[in-house]
Write a protein that holds these residues in place. Structure first.
Motif, PDB file in Angstrom:
ATOM      1  N   PRO A 101     -20.111 -36.220  21.495  1.00 14.96           N
ATOM      2  CA  PRO A 101     -19.803 -34.821  21.805  1.00 14.96           C
ATOM      3  C   PRO A 101     -18.393 -34.448  21.372  1.00 14.96           C
ATOM      4  CG  PRO A 101     -19.787 -36.145  23.800  1.00 14.96           C
ATOM      5  CD  PRO A 101     -20.305 -37.028  22.706  1.00 14.96           C
ATOM      6  N   GLY A 102     -18.226 -33.176  21.058  1.00 19.10           N
ATOM      7  CA  GLY A 102     -16.962 -32.682  20.528  1.00 19.10           C
ATOM      8  C   GLY A 102     -15.777 -32.817  21.448  1.00 19.10           C
ATOM      9  N   VAL A 103     -15.993 -33.096  22.718  1.00 22.83           N
ATOM     10  CA  VAL A 103     -14.872 -33.254  23.645  1.00 22.83           C
ATOM     11  C   VAL A 103     -13.957 -34.402  23.217  1.00 22.83           C
ATOM     12  CG1 VAL A 103     -16.127 -34.796  25.217  1.00 22.83           C
ATOM     13  CG2 VAL A 103     -14.248 -33.383  26.105  1.00 22.83           C
ATOM     14  N   TYR A 104     -14.497 -35.361  22.461  1.00 22.46           N
ATOM     15  CA  TYR A 104     -13.702 -36.505  22.021  1.00 22.46           C
ATOM     16  C   TYR A 104     -12.967 -36.246  20.701  1.00 22.46           C
ATOM     17  CZ  TYR A 104     -16.019 -39.460  25.496  1.00 22.46           C
ATOM     18  OH  TYR A 104     -16.480 -40.010  26.670  1.00 22.46           O
ATOM     19  N   VAL A 105     -13.316 -35.177  20.004  1.00 23.29           N
ATOM     20  CA  VAL A 105     -12.803 -34.941  18.655  1.00 23.29           C
ATOM     21  C   VAL A 105     -11.782 -33.807  18.666  1.00 23.29           C
ATOM     22  CG1 VAL A 105     -13.423 -34.336  16.283  1.00 23.29           C
ATOM     23  CG2 VAL A 105     -14.958 -35.773  17.656  1.00 23.29           C
ATOM     24  N   HIS A 106     -10.665 -34.025  17.971  1.00 22.90           N
ATOM     25  CA  HIS A 106      -9.584 -33.046  17.969  1.00 22.90           C
ATOM     26  C   HIS A 106      -9.387 -32.361  16.622  1.00 22.90           C
ATOM     27  CE1 HIS A 106      -8.847 -35.939  21.211  1.00 22.90           C
ATOM     28  NE2 HIS A 106      -8.322 -34.931  21.851  1.00 22.90           N
ATOM     29  N   ARG A 107      -9.707 -33.070  15.527  1.00 19.17           N
ATOM     30  CA  ARG A 107      -9.561 -32.505  14.188  1.00 19.17           C
ATOM     31  C   ARG A 107     -10.750 -32.961  13.346  1.00 19.17           C
ATOM     32  NH1 ARG A 107      -3.424 -34.887  13.624  1.00 19.17           N
ATOM     33  NH2 ARG A 107      -2.641 -33.929  15.556  1.00 19.17           N
ATOM     34  N   VAL A 131     -21.193 -28.041   9.620  1.00 15.05           N
ATOM     35  CA  VAL A 131     -22.099 -26.933   9.923  1.00 15.05           C
ATOM     36  C   VAL A 131     -21.531 -26.104  11.062  1.00 15.05           C
ATOM     37  CG1 VAL A 131     -24.098 -28.253   9.133  1.00 15.05           C
ATOM     38  CG2 VAL A 131     -23.472 -28.302  11.556  1.00 15.05           C
ATOM     39  N   GLU A 132     -22.175 -24.987  11.310  1.00 18.23           N
ATOM     40  CA  GLU A 132     -21.735 -24.102  12.378  1.00 18.23           C
ATOM     41  C   GLU A 132     -22.227 -24.596  13.739  1.00 18.23           C
ATOM     42  OE1 GLU A 132     -19.608 -21.656  11.973  1.00 18.23           O
ATOM     43  OE2 GLU A 132     -19.560 -22.120   9.826  1.00 18.23           O
ATOM     44  N   PRO A 133     -21.509 -24.284  14.815  1.00 18.50           N
ATOM     45  CA  PRO A 133     -21.958 -24.661  16.154  1.00 18.50           C
ATOM     46  C   PRO A 133     -23.369 -24.142  16.422  1.00 18.50           C
ATOM     47  CG  PRO A 133     -19.699 -23.879  16.229  1.00 18.50           C
ATOM     48  CD  PRO A 133     -20.196 -23.610  14.835  1.00 18.50           C
ATOM     49  N   GLY A 134     -24.210 -25.005  16.973  1.00 17.11           N
ATOM     50  CA  GLY A 134     -25.587 -24.644  17.259  1.00 17.11           C
ATOM     51  C   GLY A 134     -26.572 -25.124  16.207  1.00 17.11           C
ATOM     52  N   GLU A 135     -26.066 -25.521  15.027  1.00 15.71           N
ATOM     53  CA  GLU A 135     -26.966 -25.992  13.973  1.00 15.71           C
ATOM     54  C   GLU A 135     -27.403 -27.437  14.177  1.00 15.71           C
ATOM     55  OE1 GLU A 135     -26.258 -25.033   9.849  1.00 15.71           O
ATOM     56  OE2 GLU A 135     -24.802 -23.501  10.423  1.00 15.71           O
ATOM     57  N   ILE A 136     -26.694 -28.174  15.001  1.00 16.16           N
ATOM     58  CA  ILE A 136     -27.095 -29.545  15.318  1.00 16.16           C
ATOM     59  C   ILE A 136     -27.840 -29.530  16.645  1.00 16.16           C
ATOM     60  CG2 ILE A 136     -26.296 -31.890  15.808  1.00 16.16           C
ATOM     61  CD1 ILE A 136     -23.813 -31.310  14.150  1.00 16.16           C
ATOM     62  N   ASP A 137     -29.046 -30.062  16.638  1.00 16.11           N
ATOM     63  CA  ASP A 137     -29.831 -30.177  17.873  1.00 16.11           C
ATOM     64  C   ASP A 137     -29.023 -31.000  18.877  1.00 16.11           C
ATOM     65  OD1 ASP A 137     -31.582 -30.882  19.914  1.00 16.11           O
ATOM     66  OD2 ASP A 137     -33.268 -31.208  18.571  1.00 16.11           O
ATOM     67  N   PRO A 138     -28.761 -30.479  20.080  1.00 22.82           N
ATOM     68  CA  PRO A 138     -27.971 -31.235  21.056  1.00 22.82           C
ATOM     69  C   PRO A 138     -28.499 -32.634  21.313  1.00 22.82           C
ATOM     70  CG  PRO A 138     -28.277 -28.983  21.807  1.00 22.82           C
ATOM     71  CD  PRO A 138     -29.124 -29.146  20.579  1.00 22.82           C
ATOM     72  N   ASP A 177     -20.077 -30.329  13.495  1.00 30.15           N
ATOM     73  CA  ASP A 177     -19.886 -28.879  13.540  1.00 30.15           C
ATOM     74  C   ASP A 177     -18.420 -28.573  13.851  1.00 30.15           C
ATOM     75  OD1 ASP A 177     -19.494 -29.014  16.346  1.00 30.15           O
ATOM     76  OD2 ASP A 177     -21.578 -28.523  16.773  1.00 30.15           O
ATOM     77  N   ARG A 178     -18.081 -27.315  13.817  1.00 29.65           N
ATOM     78  CA  ARG A 178     -16.684 -26.907  13.976  1.00 29.65           C
ATOM     79  C   ARG A 178     -16.127 -27.205  15.363  1.00 29.65           C
ATOM     80  NH1 ARG A 178     -14.889 -23.911   9.735  1.00 29.65           N
ATOM     81  NH2 ARG A 178     -16.501 -23.254   8.257  1.00 29.65           N
ATOM     82  N   HIS A 179     -16.992 -27.459  16.320  1.00 32.11           N
ATOM     83  CA  HIS A 179     -16.549 -27.840  17.664  1.00 32.11           C
ATOM     84  C   HIS A 179     -16.317 -29.343  17.786  1.00 32.11           C
ATOM     85  CE1 HIS A 179     -18.372 -23.971  19.672  1.00 32.11           C
ATOM     86  NE2 HIS A 179     -17.376 -23.727  18.843  1.00 32.11           N
ATOM     87  N   GLY A 180     -16.647 -30.103  16.731  1.00 33.63           N
ATOM     88  CA  GLY A 180     -16.382 -31.539  16.741  1.00 33.63           C
ATOM     89  C   GLY A 180     -17.552 -32.409  17.138  1.00 33.63           C
ATOM     90  N   ASN A 181     -18.722 -31.829  17.400  1.00 38.20           N
ATOM     91  CA  ASN A 181     -19.904 -32.648  17.694  1.00 38.20           C
ATOM     92  C   ASN A 181     -20.308 -33.410  16.436  1.00 38.20           C
ATOM     93  OD1 ASN A 181     -20.435 -31.637  20.469  1.00 38.20           O
ATOM     94  ND2 ASN A 181     -20.729 -29.692  19.380  1.00 38.20           N
ATOM     95  N   LEU A 182     -20.572 -34.716  16.572  1.00 38.77           N
ATOM     96  CA  LEU A 182     -20.788 -35.559  15.407  1.00 38.77           C
ATOM     97  C   LEU A 182     -22.140 -36.266  15.442  1.00 38.77           C
ATOM     98  CD1 LEU A 182     -17.309 -37.354  15.116  1.00 38.77           C
ATOM     99  CD2 LEU A 182     -18.037 -35.206  14.029  1.00 38.77           C
ATOM    100  N   VAL A 183     -22.687 -36.468  14.231  1.00 33.75           N
ATOM    101  CA  VAL A 183     -23.895 -37.267  14.024  1.00 33.75           C
ATOM    102  C   VAL A 183     -23.548 -38.356  13.015  1.00 33.75           C
ATOM    103  CG1 VAL A 183     -26.309 -37.288  13.315  1.00 33.75           C
ATOM    104  CG2 VAL A 183     -25.346 -35.239  14.423  1.00 33.75           C
ATOM    105  N   PHE A 184     -23.796 -39.612  13.381  1.00 33.67           N
ATOM    106  CA  PHE A 184     -23.514 -40.739  12.501  1.00 33.67           C
ATOM    107  C   PHE A 184     -24.811 -41.223  11.861  1.00 33.67           C
ATOM    108  CE2 PHE A 184     -20.165 -40.519  15.601  1.00 33.67           C
ATOM    109  CZ  PHE A 184     -19.017 -40.832  14.892  1.00 33.67           C
ATOM    110  N   LYS A 187     -12.146 -26.794  15.383  1.00 36.86           N
ATOM    111  CA  LYS A 187     -11.232 -27.929  15.217  1.00 36.86           C
ATOM    112  C   LYS A 187     -11.039 -28.322  13.752  1.00 36.86           C
ATOM    113  CE  LYS A 187     -12.614 -29.573  19.774  1.00 36.86           C
ATOM    114  NZ  LYS A 187     -13.259 -30.645  20.577  1.00 36.86           N
ATOM    115  N   THR A 188     -11.511 -27.494  12.847  1.00 34.49           N
ATOM    116  CA  THR A 188     -11.394 -27.821  11.429  1.00 34.49           C
ATOM    117  C   THR A 188      -9.952 -27.672  10.951  1.00 34.49           C
ATOM    118  OG1 THR A 188     -11.985 -25.547  10.819  1.00 34.49           O
ATOM    119  CG2 THR A 188     -13.760 -27.169  10.922  1.00 34.49           C
ATOM    120  N   VAL A 189      -9.558 -28.552  10.040  1.00 41.13           N
ATOM    121  CA  VAL A 189      -8.271 -28.438   9.356  1.00 41.13           C
ATOM    122  C   VAL A 189      -8.555 -28.454   7.858  1.00 41.13           C
ATOM    123  CG1 VAL A 189      -6.908 -29.450  11.212  1.00 41.13           C
ATOM    124  CG2 VAL A 189      -7.903 -30.933   9.483  1.00 41.13           C
TER     125      VAL A 189
END
Length: 260
Positions: free
Chosen positions: A230-236, A217-224, A184-191, A5-7
């Motif tokens: 979760p990235g389902v909420y993020v589009h860009r 970071v790359e997908p999988g680098e963030i501990d779930p 990560d590139r899938h949109g999973n976020l840590v605040f 989802k990176t731009v």
């Protein structure tokens, strides 16, 4: 379809935000303000925006950038006391304001993202929040021309104790602009710390969520187990770097305790 989802830039990320759009924007004070996205939107020029955010930044920073440019038509906020330009525009009829209790505002955003149309809360019962009459629009002479309307109040008895609750409708925005520490590139976020207050609910409320992150970071680098949104909420998503400027409203210092 790729899950990446990176731009390439903030300008590209906000390019399709139209005039008249509703935005949910993260930030608790100035903590968590998506300043790169805000500045890109300033350059893009969309106007007549309705913005939902805990506050409206300060003069010259955060959402104050869009306010000074005359791009914001309405603010839905909890706190507006650090911005002189906000006060001027509000009291002269240039800006509409919908004041909302802080916890209620966070829940209105979260509920919108969760598909909940409305909810009842004790916050605001017995005040103008429930009874109506909060000034929303002034004219140029300082007279109130639009005030908040009364809301539905019902009695419930959770735990056997009856009390009144006010009905609050959820918020769904056209776009969300948020700042996160890592993503990560899938949109999973840590605040990080205070940025987690309004970051996740603001992100959830937008039909299209645009996130800026300090570290991509790359997908999988963030501990779930560490994912706050979760990235389902993020589009860009864009990376702004760890050296991005961060400001605070007021800095207070104490004496070191030493002499000389």
């Amino acid at each position: 379809m790729s899950l990446d989802k990176t731009v390439e830039s903030a300008a590209v990320a906000v390019a399709d935000i139209p005039s008249g759009a509703t935005l949910a924007v993260s930030g608790f004070g100035l903590s968590g303000n998506p300043i790169a996205l805000i500045e890109a939107l300033r350059e893009q020029g969309a106007s007549e925006l309705s913005v939902v955010s805990n506050n409206c930044g300060v003069d010259g920073w955060g959402l104050g950038v869009l306010l000074e440019a005359g791009q914001i038509r309405k603010m839905t906020s909890s706190y507006v006391g650090e911005n002189k330009e906000f006060a001027r525009r509000y009291l002269t009829g240039e800006l509409e304001l919908e004041l909302t209790p802080q916890g209620t505002l966070a829940e209105k955003l979260r509920a919108g993202g969760a598909g909940i149309a409305a909810f009842y809360t004790r916050a605001g019962v017995g005040t103008q929040v429930a009874d109506g009459g909060l000034p929303q629009v002034y004219d140029a002479e300082g007279q109130v021309v639009q005030a908040s309307q009364p809301k539905e109040v019902r009695e419930f008895a959770p735990g056997g104790t009856a009390a009144e609750y006010v009905l609050e409708e959820s918020i769904v925005a056209d776009f969300s602009l948020v700042h996160a520490w890592r993503g990560d590139r899938h949109g999973n976020l840590v605040f990080n710390m205070a940025a987690r207050q309004f970051g996740p609910p603001a992100a959830m409320a937008g039909r299209i969520c645009i996130a800026q992150v300090e570290e991509l970071v790359e997908p999988g680098e963030i501990d779930p187990d560490q994912v706050h949104l979760p990235g389902v909420y993020v589009h860009r998503i864009i990376e702004v770097g760890t050296d991005i400027e961060k400001r605070i409203e007021k800095r207070t210092v104490s004496p070191s305790g030493g002499e000389g």
